[in-house]
Design an enzyme around this catalytic site. Structure first.
Site, PDB file in Angstrom:
ATOM      1  N   ARG A  70      -4.234 -50.209 129.092  1.00 46.90           N
ATOM      2  CA  ARG A  70      -3.282 -49.767 128.069  1.00 46.90           C
ATOM      3  C   ARG A  70      -2.524 -48.549 128.580  1.00 46.90           C
ATOM      4  NH1 ARG A  70      -5.624 -47.435 124.645  1.00 46.90           N
ATOM      5  NH2 ARG A  70      -7.816 -47.804 125.080  1.00 46.90           N
ATOM      6  N   TYR A 198      -0.768 -56.821 129.939  1.00 50.14           N
ATOM      7  CA  TYR A 198      -2.159 -56.411 129.737  1.00 50.14           C
ATOM      8  C   TYR A 198      -2.591 -56.544 128.264  1.00 50.14           C
ATOM      9  CZ  TYR A 198      -6.332 -53.784 129.067  1.00 50.14           C
ATOM     10  OH  TYR A 198      -7.599 -53.461 128.688  1.00 50.14           O
ATOM     11  N   LYS A 207      -4.679 -54.539 119.127  1.00 48.79           N
ATOM     12  CA  LYS A 207      -4.527 -53.108 118.839  1.00 48.79           C
ATOM     13  C   LYS A 207      -3.283 -52.849 117.978  1.00 48.79           C
ATOM     14  CE  LYS A 207      -8.057 -52.272 121.445  1.00 48.79           C
ATOM     15  NZ  LYS A 207      -9.342 -51.923 120.845  1.00 48.79           N
ATOM     16  N   HIS A 227     -11.717 -49.074 114.644  1.00 49.66           N
ATOM     17  CA  HIS A 227     -12.087 -49.502 116.001  1.00 49.66           C
ATOM     18  C   HIS A 227     -13.617 -49.582 116.076  1.00 49.66           C
ATOM     19  CE1 HIS A 227     -11.633 -48.596 120.608  1.00 49.66           C
ATOM     20  NE2 HIS A 227     -11.594 -49.891 120.371  1.00 49.66           N
ATOM     21  N   SER A 249     -12.954 -46.902 123.779  1.00 46.65           N
ATOM     22  CA  SER A 249     -12.882 -48.075 124.646  1.00 46.65           C
ATOM     23  C   SER A 249     -13.808 -47.911 125.847  1.00 46.65           C
ATOM     24  CB  SER A 249     -11.448 -48.239 125.154  1.00 46.65           C
ATOM     25  OG  SER A 249     -10.560 -48.189 124.069  1.00 46.65           O
ATOM     26  N   CYS A 251     -17.068 -47.933 126.056  1.00 49.87           N
ATOM     27  CA  CYS A 251     -18.263 -47.106 125.845  1.00 49.87           C
ATOM     28  C   CYS A 251     -19.406 -47.936 125.264  1.00 49.87           C
ATOM     29  CB  CYS A 251     -17.958 -45.932 124.926  1.00 49.87           C
ATOM     30  SG  CYS A 251     -16.951 -44.672 125.710  1.00 49.87           S
ATOM     31  N   THR A 254     -19.381 -53.687 122.929  1.00 45.69           N
ATOM     32  CA  THR A 254     -19.796 -55.090 123.086  1.00 45.69           C
ATOM     33  C   THR A 254     -21.312 -55.154 123.311  1.00 45.69           C
ATOM     34  OG1 THR A 254     -17.634 -55.511 124.042  1.00 45.69           O
ATOM     35  CG2 THR A 254     -19.286 -57.230 124.353  1.00 45.69           C
ATOM     36  N   ASP A 278     -15.166 -55.137 118.321  1.00 44.49           N
ATOM     37  CA  ASP A 278     -14.092 -54.173 118.595  1.00 44.49           C
ATOM     38  C   ASP A 278     -13.374 -53.652 117.350  1.00 44.49           C
ATOM     39  OD1 ASP A 278     -12.599 -52.728 120.582  1.00 44.49           O
ATOM     40  OD2 ASP A 278     -10.910 -54.070 120.243  1.00 44.49           O
ATOM     41  N   ARG A 369     -11.602 -57.743 132.811  1.00 41.84           N
ATOM     42  CA  ARG A 369     -12.000 -58.210 131.475  1.00 41.84           C
ATOM     43  C   ARG A 369     -12.385 -59.679 131.460  1.00 41.84           C
ATOM     44  NH1 ARG A 369     -11.448 -54.450 126.953  1.00 41.84           N
ATOM     45  NH2 ARG A 369     -10.611 -52.579 127.889  1.00 41.84           N
TER      46      ARG A 369
HETATM   47  C1  OXD Z   1      -9.702 -51.241 124.205  1.00 43.47           C
HETATM   48  C2  OXD Z   1      -9.957 -52.702 124.107  1.00 43.47           C
HETATM   49  O1  OXD Z   1      -9.013 -50.797 125.137  1.00 43.47           O
HETATM   50  O2  OXD Z   1     -10.663 -53.101 123.181  1.00 43.47           O
HETATM   51  O3  OXD Z   1     -10.206 -50.523 123.337  1.00 43.47           O
HETATM   52  O4  OXD Z   1      -9.433 -53.478 124.927  1.00 43.47           O
HETATM   53 MN    MN Z   2     -11.213 -51.538 121.797  1.00 44.72          MN
END
Ligand code: OXD
Ligand code: MN
Length: 585
Positions: A70, A198, A207, A227, A249, A251, A254, A278, A369
């Site tokens: 991002r 991306y 997002k 989030h 993000s 951290c 998932t 997420d 990813r």
């Molecule tokens: C982020 C994502 O960047 O979920 O938070 O992809």
């Molecule tokens: Mn995220």
């Protein structure tokens, strides 16, 4: 195909007149459509089939090397008033924003197909779900949206019935960061994004819609767009609690959403169910509780670090029908990333398609990813389709901090819980471009995603505490404390269950705690460490409050809050004063 909705038809025509595509394709979401898109992308070289024996239906996509995360500095909220976007967002006046970005859209789809993607964020029949339409010239975006949202005919039918949808216009443009923008027009419920393919910049349901515009809508309609992962935990007595947890993000959202409890817990009957990893849309229910839905239908997860010991559930769902972006591949075309195996196999090809050599940087991009349907997750629960959502017992905020922040702390009130969320700070990760490992304020893990002024956002959070009487308890956790040698002090992953056990005990009015200036901390023996090898001394350190360092932290928070001027709710200032005075006392 076209549509009976005149507003949608007019907008599609208007976009086509501006961007000049060679053809227009309305996405239906059918299996044939998927097959054709994959074949076309393979021919164009933008999708590579992976090993069909080990990974049937799996493909690799390699991004432009300058387009792998991002780009927060190119992301804008174009509200009419600058103050509404707040110091937490880049702002541009809406007509200036449109002018700037429309110049880049002019003729940008020449020679390309324009795809029209009707999508629904949330279960298709839920009154809490919202629809959108993304127009894009990227087949990769279509394939990802197909996994990440409910997409195609059914959302189109809902849009035609409701006559309400978010407009998202996307083009990869020429992929140049110099001609890249992600702009949000909250008053128009529209998004325009150009120059990036991306995920967070290009899959506009995620997002841009579900968080930035979602948070704006949520404020005016009395709910929360966050989030957060959503996880269900069933205790040995068969009682299921749902927890929503916000972490910045990359951290471990998932991993926490798919946690496998330690063996001793499993033997006793503890079970974990994944609702989302997420984003959570959280609505108050008639009973004064908060209910969460996951607006997404899939996971766009960080690959590096995903392994059989950290997240076996995720690894198992990646053996079929997944899209991998910017991972490395083995000689026999299996996906590979750092952490997957103890050592790197011979003959790797790196994320840019080059023969990989050890010592020359990572083989997989640190923000590589996977995209995979939620239904492939071993801990998936049909509750993820519940139209009213799942009731929350606890909300957890967390950051990645080497020092200071204890393993877990419980707020003493709703207002203090909001303070805990508002004061989250975390070391930056590869999910966004820029330096990695720098501590920055990331309130509620929403710094990159809150579509309006944080001061107003905190006021909105506080208002929930005044309106509802059955709210979840709020906690803050830190899995990332390090010792002097730089080693993680807490084992994390499945062992986080031990902290969740205490969290849920507190929600049931049990669990031992001591009141400190920063909140309720578990007593030294309240967290079960049996079988971890953790010493009493380590636990003591993980739960210690160092007053001088905390006073320093309070000054940092005060300085940060002062940026929000008159938008800053007094209650958070009061919490800060209370904690500071107790630390001095
Ligand atoms: C982020 C994502 O960047 O979920 O938070 O992809
Ligand atoms: Mn995220």
């Amino acid at each position: 195909m076209t549509t009976s909705n005149t507003r949608l038809a007019a907008w599609v025509n208007e976009v086509a007149a501006k961007t000049k595509p060679d053809r227009i394709h309305w996405c239906t979401g059918s299996a044939d459509e998927k097959k054709i898109l994959i074949e076309e992308m393979q021919l164009a070289g933008s999708l590579i089939a992976l090993n069909t024996e080990t990974h049937p239906g799996c493909y690799l996509h390699r991004s432009d090397p300058s387009d792998v995360a991002r780009t927060e500095h190119l992301t804008f909220v174009c509200s009419k008033n600058k103050d509404d976007a707040g110091p937490n967002n880049n702002w541009m006046e809406p007509s200036e924003g449109h002018k700037k970005i429309d110049a880049l859209f002019a003729g940008c789809m020449r020679g390309r197909t324009m795809y029209v993607i009707p999508y629904c964020m949330g279960p298709i029949n839920s009154p809490l779900s919202r629809c959108g339409v993304e127009i894009t010239d990227s087949a990769y975006v279509v394939l990802n949206m197909r996994i990440m949202t409910r997409m195609g005919d059914k959302p189109l039918a809902r849009i035609e019935k409701e006559d309400s949808f978010v407009k998202g216009l996307h083009s990869t443009g020429d992929l140049s960061p110099d001609r890249r923008f992600v702009m949000h027009f909250p008053e128009e419920l529209s998004i325009k994004s150009i120059g990036s393919g991306y995920g967070g910049n290009a899959l506009l349901g995620k997002k841009c819609h579900a968080l930035r515009l979602g948070s704006w809508q949520a404020k005016s309609e009395g709910w929360l767009a966050e989030h957060m992962l959503i996880v269900g935990i069933e205790n040995p007595a068969g009682k299921r609690h749902y927890v929503a947890a916000a972490f910045p993000s990359a951290c471990g959202k998932t991993n926490l959403a798919m946690l496998i409890p330690p063996q001793a817990y499993r033997e006793k009957g503890w079970k974990v169910f994944t609702v989302g990893d997420d984003i959570a849309w959280i609505h108050p229910g008639k009973d004064g509780r908060l209910y969460a839905i996951n607006p997404e239908a899939g996971y766009f997860g960080v690959a590096p670090g995903t392994a059989s010991d950290t997240n076996p559930t995720a690894l198992n769902m990646l053996n079929k029908d997944a899209i991998f972006t910017n991972v490395a591949v083995t000689k026999d075309l299996q996906p590979w990333w750092e952490g997957l195996t103890k050592s790197a196999p011979e003959g790797l090809t790196d994320w840019q398609g080059r023969a990989w050599e050890s010592g020359k940087g990572p083989a997989a991009h640190p923000n590589s990813r996977f995209t995979v349907s939620a239904s492939q997750c071993g801990s998936y629960t049909p509750e993820a389709e519940a139209s009213d959502g799942v009731p929350l017992s606890a909300i957890i905020f967390g950051g990645r901090r080497k020092e200071l922040s204890p393993l877990v702390v419980e707020s003493v009130s709703w207002a203090h819980g909001v303070f805990l969320g508002a004061s989250v700070a975390s070391e930056t990760t590869a999910a966004a471009t820029g330096a990695v490992g720098v501590v920055r304020r990331d309130p509620m893990a929403m710094q990159p995603f809150c579509g309006y002024n944080f001061g107003d956002y905190w006021t909105h959070w506080l208002s929930m505490g005044k309106k509802y009487n059955n709210l979840p308890k709020i906690f803050h956790v830190n899995w990332f404390r390090q010792d002097k040698a730089g080693r993680f002090m807490w084992p994390g992953f499945g062992d986080n269950m031990r902290v969740l056990e205490w969290v849920l005990a507190r929600c049931e009015g049990k669990g031992e705690a001591v009141r400190t200036p920063i909140g309720f901390l578990p007593t030294n023996s309240a967290i079960n460490t049996e079988g971890t090898g953790l010493t009493k001394e380590t636990m003591r350190e993980l739960l210690a409050i160092e007053a001088p360092a905390w006073k320093n932290e309070m000054s940092g928070i005060q300085e940060y809050f002062s940026k929000f001027g008159s938008h800053m709710p007094a209650e958070l200032g009061n919490e800060l004063k209370r904690i500071s005075s107790e630390l001095h006392g």
